[in-house]
Design a protein around this motif. Structure first.
Motif, PDB file in Angstrom:
ATOM      1  N   LYS A   1       0.716   4.449  -2.651  1.00  0.00           N
ATOM      2  CA  LYS A   1       0.562   5.843  -2.206  1.00  0.00           C
ATOM      3  C   LYS A   1       1.721   6.704  -2.730  1.00  0.00           C
TER       4      LYS A   1
ATOM      5  N   LEU B   1      -6.182   0.135 -13.189  1.00  0.00           N
ATOM      6  CA  LEU B   1      -4.757   0.118 -12.850  1.00  0.00           C
ATOM      7  C   LEU B   1      -4.505  -0.072 -11.356  1.00  0.00           C
ATOM      8  N   PHE B   2      -5.282   0.615 -10.513  1.00  0.00           N
ATOM      9  CA  PHE B   2      -4.892   0.710  -9.107  1.00  0.00           C
ATOM     10  C   PHE B   2      -5.815   0.007  -8.124  1.00  0.00           C
TER      11      PHE B   2
ATOM     12  N   TRP C   1      -4.732  10.723 -11.897  1.00  0.00           N
ATOM     13  CA  TRP C   1      -4.432   9.455 -11.221  1.00  0.00           C
ATOM     14  C   TRP C   1      -3.678   9.741  -9.911  1.00  0.00           C
ATOM     15  N   GLY C   2      -2.778  10.728  -9.958  1.00  0.00           N
ATOM     16  CA  GLY C   2      -2.042  11.114  -8.754  1.00  0.00           C
ATOM     17  C   GLY C   2      -2.980  11.569  -7.661  1.00  0.00           C
ATOM     18  N   GLU C   3      -3.987  12.375  -8.031  1.00  0.00           N
ATOM     19  CA  GLU C   3      -4.980  12.834  -7.051  1.00  0.00           C
ATOM     20  C   GLU C   3      -5.707  11.641  -6.436  1.00  0.00           C
TER      21      GLU C   3
ATOM     22  N   ASP D   1      -3.652  11.283 -21.909  1.00  0.00           N
ATOM     23  CA  ASP D   1      -3.563  12.732 -21.707  1.00  0.00           C
ATOM     24  C   ASP D   1      -2.835  13.029 -20.404  1.00  0.00           C
ATOM     25  N   PHE D   2      -1.983  14.051 -20.447  1.00  0.00           N
ATOM     26  CA  PHE D   2      -1.229  14.437 -19.253  1.00  0.00           C
ATOM     27  C   PHE D   2      -2.165  14.748 -18.081  1.00  0.00           C
TER      28      PHE D   2
ATOM     29  N   VAL E   1      -3.179  11.554 -16.325  1.00  0.00           N
ATOM     30  CA  VAL E   1      -2.103  10.987 -15.503  1.00  0.00           C
ATOM     31  C   VAL E   1      -1.990  11.756 -14.181  1.00  0.00           C
ATOM     32  N   LYS E   2      -2.070  13.087 -14.270  1.00  0.00           N
ATOM     33  CA  LYS E   2      -2.022  13.904 -13.051  1.00  0.00           C
ATOM     34  C   LYS E   2      -3.202  13.573 -12.133  1.00  0.00           C
TER      35      LYS E   2
ATOM     36  N   VAL F   1       2.614   9.063 -21.684  1.00  0.00           N
ATOM     37  CA  VAL F   1       1.926  10.344 -21.860  1.00  0.00           C
ATOM     38  C   VAL F   1       1.926  10.761 -23.335  1.00  0.00           C
ATOM     39  N   ALA F   2       0.718  11.025 -23.836  1.00  0.00           N
ATOM     40  CA  ALA F   2       0.545  11.434 -25.235  1.00  0.00           C
ATOM     41  C   ALA F   2       1.408  12.653 -25.538  1.00  0.00           C
TER      42      ALA F   2
ATOM     43  N   PHE G   1       0.833  -1.207   0.000  1.00  0.00           N
ATOM     44  CA  PHE G   1       0.000   0.000   0.000  1.00  0.00           C
ATOM     45  C   PHE G   1       0.868   1.257   0.000  1.00  0.00           C
TER      46      PHE G   1
ATOM     47  N   LEU H   1       3.169  11.094  -9.150  1.00  0.00           N
ATOM     48  CA  LEU H   1       2.281  11.613 -10.203  1.00  0.00           C
ATOM     49  C   LEU H   1       1.858  13.059  -9.949  1.00  0.00           C
ATOM     50  N   THR H   2       1.574  13.394  -8.694  1.00  0.00           N
ATOM     51  CA  THR H   2       1.141  14.774  -8.443  1.00  0.00           C
ATOM     52  C   THR H   2       2.293  15.749  -8.702  1.00  0.00           C
TER      53      THR H   2
ATOM     54  N   LEU I   1      -4.624   8.548  -6.195  1.00  0.00           N
ATOM     55  CA  LEU I   1      -3.716   7.727  -5.374  1.00  0.00           C
ATOM     56  C   LEU I   1      -3.390   8.392  -4.039  1.00  0.00           C
ATOM     57  N   THR I   2      -3.182   9.708  -4.052  1.00  0.00           N
ATOM     58  CA  THR I   2      -2.844  10.350  -2.774  1.00  0.00           C
ATOM     59  C   THR I   2      -4.037  10.309  -1.812  1.00  0.00           C
ATOM     60  N   ARG I   3      -5.253  10.201  -2.356  1.00  0.00           N
ATOM     61  CA  ARG I   3      -6.443  10.097  -1.506  1.00  0.00           C
ATOM     62  C   ARG I   3      -6.764   8.646  -1.112  1.00  0.00           C
ATOM     63  N   MET I   4      -6.010   7.695  -1.625  1.00  0.00           N
ATOM     64  CA  MET I   4      -6.382   6.291  -1.421  1.00  0.00           C
ATOM     65  C   MET I   4      -6.260   5.862   0.044  1.00  0.00           C
ATOM     66  N   GLU I   5      -7.250   5.099   0.492  1.00  0.00           N
ATOM     67  CA  GLU I   5      -7.211   4.566   1.857  1.00  0.00           C
ATOM     68  C   GLU I   5      -7.458   3.068   1.830  1.00  0.00           C
TER      69      GLU I   5
ATOM     70  N   GLY J   1       1.360   7.980  -6.087  1.00  0.00           N
ATOM     71  CA  GLY J   1       0.555   9.203  -6.080  1.00  0.00           C
ATOM     72  C   GLY J   1       1.420  10.437  -5.904  1.00  0.00           C
TER      73      GLY J   1
END
Lengths: 331, 331
Positions: A209, B251-252, B211-213, B204-205, B208-209, A256-257, A205, A215-216, B215-219, A212
């Protein structure tokens, strides 16, 4: 006959009674699966076989049939004198096989079977094919040459190597032959789903995380690439997840495109910015890695940048990347 | 003969002069690739063929050979009277084929060829096999029955469907037959790399960004699943990336060690929390989706939750999930 050298190797095996087979340092499923498949094939031939490894095998490969036979040894202390032959699989260099930096090999007959482009061909006999997806796929062809009957456990071990080293049949070296071999292994009882679940759906896990965080922080550069960089402080805050950079690079750097490649940088140790590069198409990222003192392949490369200041290190990587893009455009 | 119904369908085709082939609404590469492969096969038989679609095809499938023949039409206005036969591919319902909610089909002979479990068998002849990975794979078997010679362009269109609908040979419905067909299509000139690059490495970029949002929120929930939820405000801030939820779910959601499934929730429209569920192993996530008024398959399901308050909607989903986990444990 897939490889003329198969026969030569088989004759050495026939002459030997006691055979060692290696797994390399930090062994992945292609290393362990290849070693176990070979172990099973040699046992069928009536040989005494031991599988040795400089490291313990990780939890995620313990599902492989007969994984319990892998023995962690210290290559500096192990008594090789009692053995007739050493089969070194999936290792490009002596150091990779032994886990020792100096990488001195024991003074017994060694045979190297591998698919790494950088293989130094350091055995008495070397069967190296860099165009093959995995040592698992290579061994399938060699076993065919040897007339080894593929049973369920051999199938699962070889299939695990192929699936692991191809990212589930995705990477460039996958050919119709790869798929044909995978089909044959599934028909022999190989369990594709079990392998995918254990290798690709068994992620910590904290690693997910951390993806993430990567990616951010991702940015798109005008020169046609994406990049993300995480400082040592932030890496520690995220729980210092092992091999998160490499997995993130494989997943997110080449997708990434409108870009040619991507770079993921993580300051895993203070003062050392580790960079993983992945190409999206034909762009040769090894040129960037070389500029930074690293190396690798066209589609996947890496480097370590030693600069005390994190931002400076990142800038150094970005500048190297932009320079290679510019040089390419001039051609 | 792979399917007895192939012959029946071929006789209908032989009788017809002018044949329509559909792509479904928001067509993916399995829909477009299947339609184009069928178009090419029927042209070889000397038929007049038109490929119709209720939507424009997206940029990422335009690399498919002959994609320029797909024509966007309004199913309510199109003059079907001039046509003899309508082959509906990869569509589980009339609405999916026509893009109209009511989904009324034209009054000409229709033949349904599909692999969706939920297919309503709404054609005059229905060849539906829910155990097949993709309509592309299904058509390969049908073409075999019909004696269609697979050329390079047909191969590329069918292979694109298979690769797309299996996530590059990863999803559970992939069998040794799937790999064997893929091998055959590559041998006929199908370009695996081009398909992967266009479909899976063309993101699209902003997606992908996002996805980061996610993942960082994932619990991680104690009941054995992971989840992440993004409000409409945050979705808009991220640029409202299309289909980011589904891709993030695939993916996740099914990859975290020690979990049975994962759920990605995004309030794509204000007041509507859209949920994508993915199972890691044998857990049937469609049971959770059903509790929320949605549906789907064992390993992939979805639902929409209509609650004005975002946190309440998330809680409703979490409670439904925990309840199904509890019910499973009682058994």
């Amino acid at each position: 006959m897939n490889y003329p050298k198969s026969q030569e190797i088989l004759e050495e095996i026939k002459k030997a009674k006691k055979i060692l087979v290696n797994c390399h340092r930090s062994p992945d499923a292609d290393s362990v699966g290849s070693a176990l498949a070979t172990y099973l094939a040699l046992k069928k031939m009536g040989k005494e076989v031991k599988v040795i490894c400089p490291d313990n095998i990780s939890e995620d490969v313990k599902f492989l049939p007969h994984s319990e036979v892998v023995e962690k040894i210290d290559f500096g202390k192990f008594d090789f004198g009692q053995w007739d032959l050493f089969l070194i699989l999936d290792s490009g260099s002596p150091g990779m096989a032994t886990g020792k930096r100096e990488g001195v090999l024991p003074e017994i007959a060694t045979i190297v079977i591998d698919h790494h482009k950088t293989n130094g061909k350091f055995g008495r006999i070397n069967l190296v094919d860099e165009n093959i997806s995995s040592t698992g796929e290579l061994l399938f062809s060699i076993f065919e040459d040897w007339g080894v009957e593929i049973n369920k456990d051999i199938a699962q071990n070889l299939l695990a190597g192929i699936i692991t080293d191809t990212g589930v049949f995705e990477y460039p070296l996958v050919t119709s032959r790869t798929l044909d071999i995978a089909r044959a292994l599934i028909d022999k009882g190989g369990d594709r789903q079990e392998i995918i679940l254990n290798i690709f759906k068994n992620i910590d896990f904290i690693k997910v995380k951390f993806w993430g965080e990567i990616l951010t922080r991702m940015e798109k550069d005008e020169a046609g690439f994406v990049w993300s960089a995480v400082s040592h402080e932030d890496f520690k805050k995220s729980g210092s997840p092992a091999s998160a950079k490499e997995s993130a690079a494989s997943l997110f750097a080449p997708i990434v495109a409108g870009t040619d490649f991507g770079m993921i940088m993580v300051e895993e140790e203070k003062g050392i910015l580790s960079v993983s590069l992945r190409s999206r198409g034909g762009f040769d990222v090894s040129k960037i890695a070389e500029k930074l003192g690293g190396g690798g392949h066209l589609s996947a490369a890496g480097a370590k940048v030693y600069v005390s200041d994190f931002d400076q290190a990142v800038l150094k990587v970005l500048e190297a990347a932009r320079k290679v893009v510019n040089e390419n455009q001039k051609k």
